[in-house]
Design an enzyme around this catalytic site. Structure first.
Site, short mmCIF file in Angstrom:
data_model
loop_
_atom_site.label_atom_id
_atom_site.label_comp_id
_atom_site.label_asym_id
_atom_site.label_seq_id
_atom_site.Cartn_x
_atom_site.Cartn_y
_atom_site.Cartn_z
N ASP A 1 -6.68 -7.45 -3.61
CA ASP A 1 -7.65 -7.14 -2.54
C ASP A 1 -8.53 -5.97 -2.96
O ASP A 1 -8.31 -4.83 -2.56
CB ASP A 1 -6.84 -6.80 -1.27
CG ASP A 1 -7.75 -6.57 -0.07
OD1 ASP A 1 -8.92 -6.99 -0.10
OD2 ASP A 1 -7.26 -5.97 0.92
N LYS B 1 -11.97 -6.13 -2.66
CA LYS B 1 -13.15 -6.12 -1.77
C LYS B 1 -14.45 -5.86 -2.54
O LYS B 1 -15.14 -4.86 -2.32
CB LYS B 1 -12.96 -5.08 -0.66
CG LYS B 1 -11.79 -5.37 0.27
CD LYS B 1 -11.74 -4.39 1.43
CE LYS B 1 -10.65 -4.69 2.43
NZ LYS B 1 -9.27 -4.46 1.97
N ILE C 1 -23.97 -5.88 -6.97
CA ILE C 1 -24.97 -6.92 -7.29
C ILE C 1 -24.23 -8.14 -7.87
O ILE C 1 -23.13 -8.01 -8.42
CB ILE C 1 -26.04 -6.39 -8.27
CG1 ILE C 1 -25.40 -5.88 -9.57
CG2 ILE C 1 -26.88 -5.30 -7.61
CD1 ILE C 1 -26.40 -5.58 -10.67
N ASP D 1 0.85 -1.19 0.00
CA ASP D 1 0.00 0.00 0.00
C ASP D 1 0.89 1.24 0.00
O ASP D 1 0.94 1.98 0.98
CB ASP D 1 -0.91 0.02 1.24
CG ASP D 1 -1.82 -1.18 1.31
OD1 ASP D 1 -2.28 -1.64 0.26
OD2 ASP D 1 -2.08 -1.66 2.43
O1 C5P Z 1 -0.54 -1.44 6.87
P1 C5P Z 1 -1.32 -2.56 7.47
O2 C5P Z 1 -0.45 -3.70 7.96
O3 C5P Z 1 -2.32 -2.10 8.49
O4 C5P Z 1 -2.14 -3.13 6.23
C1 C5P Z 1 -3.20 -4.06 6.37
C2 C5P Z 1 -3.75 -4.38 5.02
O5 C5P Z 1 -4.83 -5.29 5.17
C3 C5P Z 1 -4.30 -3.18 4.26
O6 C5P Z 1 -3.97 -3.39 2.89
C4 C5P Z 1 -5.81 -3.27 4.44
O7 C5P Z 1 -6.52 -2.81 3.32
C5 C5P Z 1 -6.02 -4.77 4.59
N1 C5P Z 1 -7.19 -5.17 5.33
C6 C5P Z 1 -7.46 -4.79 6.62
N2 C5P Z 1 -8.58 -5.22 7.25
C7 C5P Z 1 -9.42 -6.05 6.63
C8 C5P Z 1 -9.16 -6.45 5.31
C9 C5P Z 1 -8.02 -5.99 4.69
O8 C5P Z 1 -6.67 -4.05 7.22
N3 C5P Z 1 -10.47 -6.52 7.26
#
Ligand code: C5P
Length: 242
Positions: free
Chosen positions: A67, A69, A73, A19
């Site tokens: 990812d 998400k 529909i 990210d």
């Molecule tokens: O930087 P960090 O370790 O917090 O990144 C966590 C990653 O996991 C991010 O890309 C975030 O979009 C993803 N994520 C999350 N929670 C979720 C699903 C995905 O933090 N439930």
């Protein structure tokens, strides 16, 4: 098919969330090629660089967790999953609160896309509750159940739809493992090596604790991408896990 996650070294079940800006993401990925197995591309990079980025990372030997998400529909989500699978993504996500028909459509689309390129069907994961949320943000959006009940309810829908598993906080991993069984993917973000900044995550665990709680895979982003030396940060996590 039963998946024996324990036969795969933990380091190969660490997913680096890229990210950050594309140059930095590629630089980290290229330097860790052969050491890290998985990278995750989220919306920020995908909306800018699309499937080219997936293909570049695949060419370096990575498994790619795309990812995005999905939440729409069923017809739209089927097409999105088909396109994602055709790009070569190895793991894709959708929101479980889109409901069972939407998740079934994603599964069908993923299978179609994989068949079109002659590859394995990507792992299909449901998002239960974002790990940045806590009980008060859940209440704000009208969910009055406690966090764990909500997570288990949504995970039950993922199981009913027949998708591969869920994304959830490490704090819910052990309850989910009991609920979903040994062969479910339980992919945990919200993982913080000791001493790293928490950022906007609110339900966190260390890498070792997340695996001990039942995670099949862990996702780590900023503790690697924001480190002064991202390569050393990944290697320190790998050393701690082995
Ligand atoms: O930087 P960090 O370790 O917090 O990144 C966590 C990653 O996991 C991010 O890309 C975030 O979009 C993803 N994520 C999350 N929670 C979720 C699903 C995905 O933090 N439930």
């Amino acid at each position: 098919m039963l998946k024996d996650f324990n036969s795969i070294p933990k380091t190969d079940r660490v997913i680096i969330a890229l990210d950050c800006e594309a140059d930095k993401a590629l630089s980290i990925a290229y330097q860790l090629a052969g050491e890290a197995s998985w990278v995750k591309i989220g919306m920020t990079l995908y909306y800018a660089y699309g499937t080219d980025l997936v293909k570049m990372l695949k060419a370096r030997g990575y498994k790619v967790f795309l990812d995005l998400k999905f939440h729409d529909i069923p017809h739209q989500v089927r097409g999105a999953a088909r396109s994602a699978a055709e790009s070569g993504a190895d793991m894709i996500t959708m929101h479980t609160d889109g409901g069972v028909p939407m998740m079934v459509a994603a599964l069908e689309g993923a299978a179609e896309g994989a068949a079109n390129i002659g590859s394995d069907v990507p792992v299909t994961l449901g998002i239960t509750v974002l790990t940045s949320m806590d009980d008060s943000t859940l209440t704000e959006i009208g969910v009055c159940r406690p966090m764990q009940e909500q997570v288990l309810c949504l995970a039950g829908l993922a199981k009913k739809a027949g998708i591969s598993g869920v994304v959830a906080s490490p704090q819910e991993a052990s309850a989910l493992r009991k609920e979903l069984g040994d062969d479910a993917y339980i992919v945990c973000p919200g993982v913080r090596p000791l001493g790293s900044a928490i950022g906007d995550q609110s339900r966190i665990a260390t890498p070792a604790d997340a695996f001990a709680n039942g995670a099949s895979h862990i996702v780590i982003g900023r503790p690697i991408t924001d480190a002064d030396d991202p390569i050393a940060a990944f290697r320190a996590i790998a050393a701690e896990l082995s």
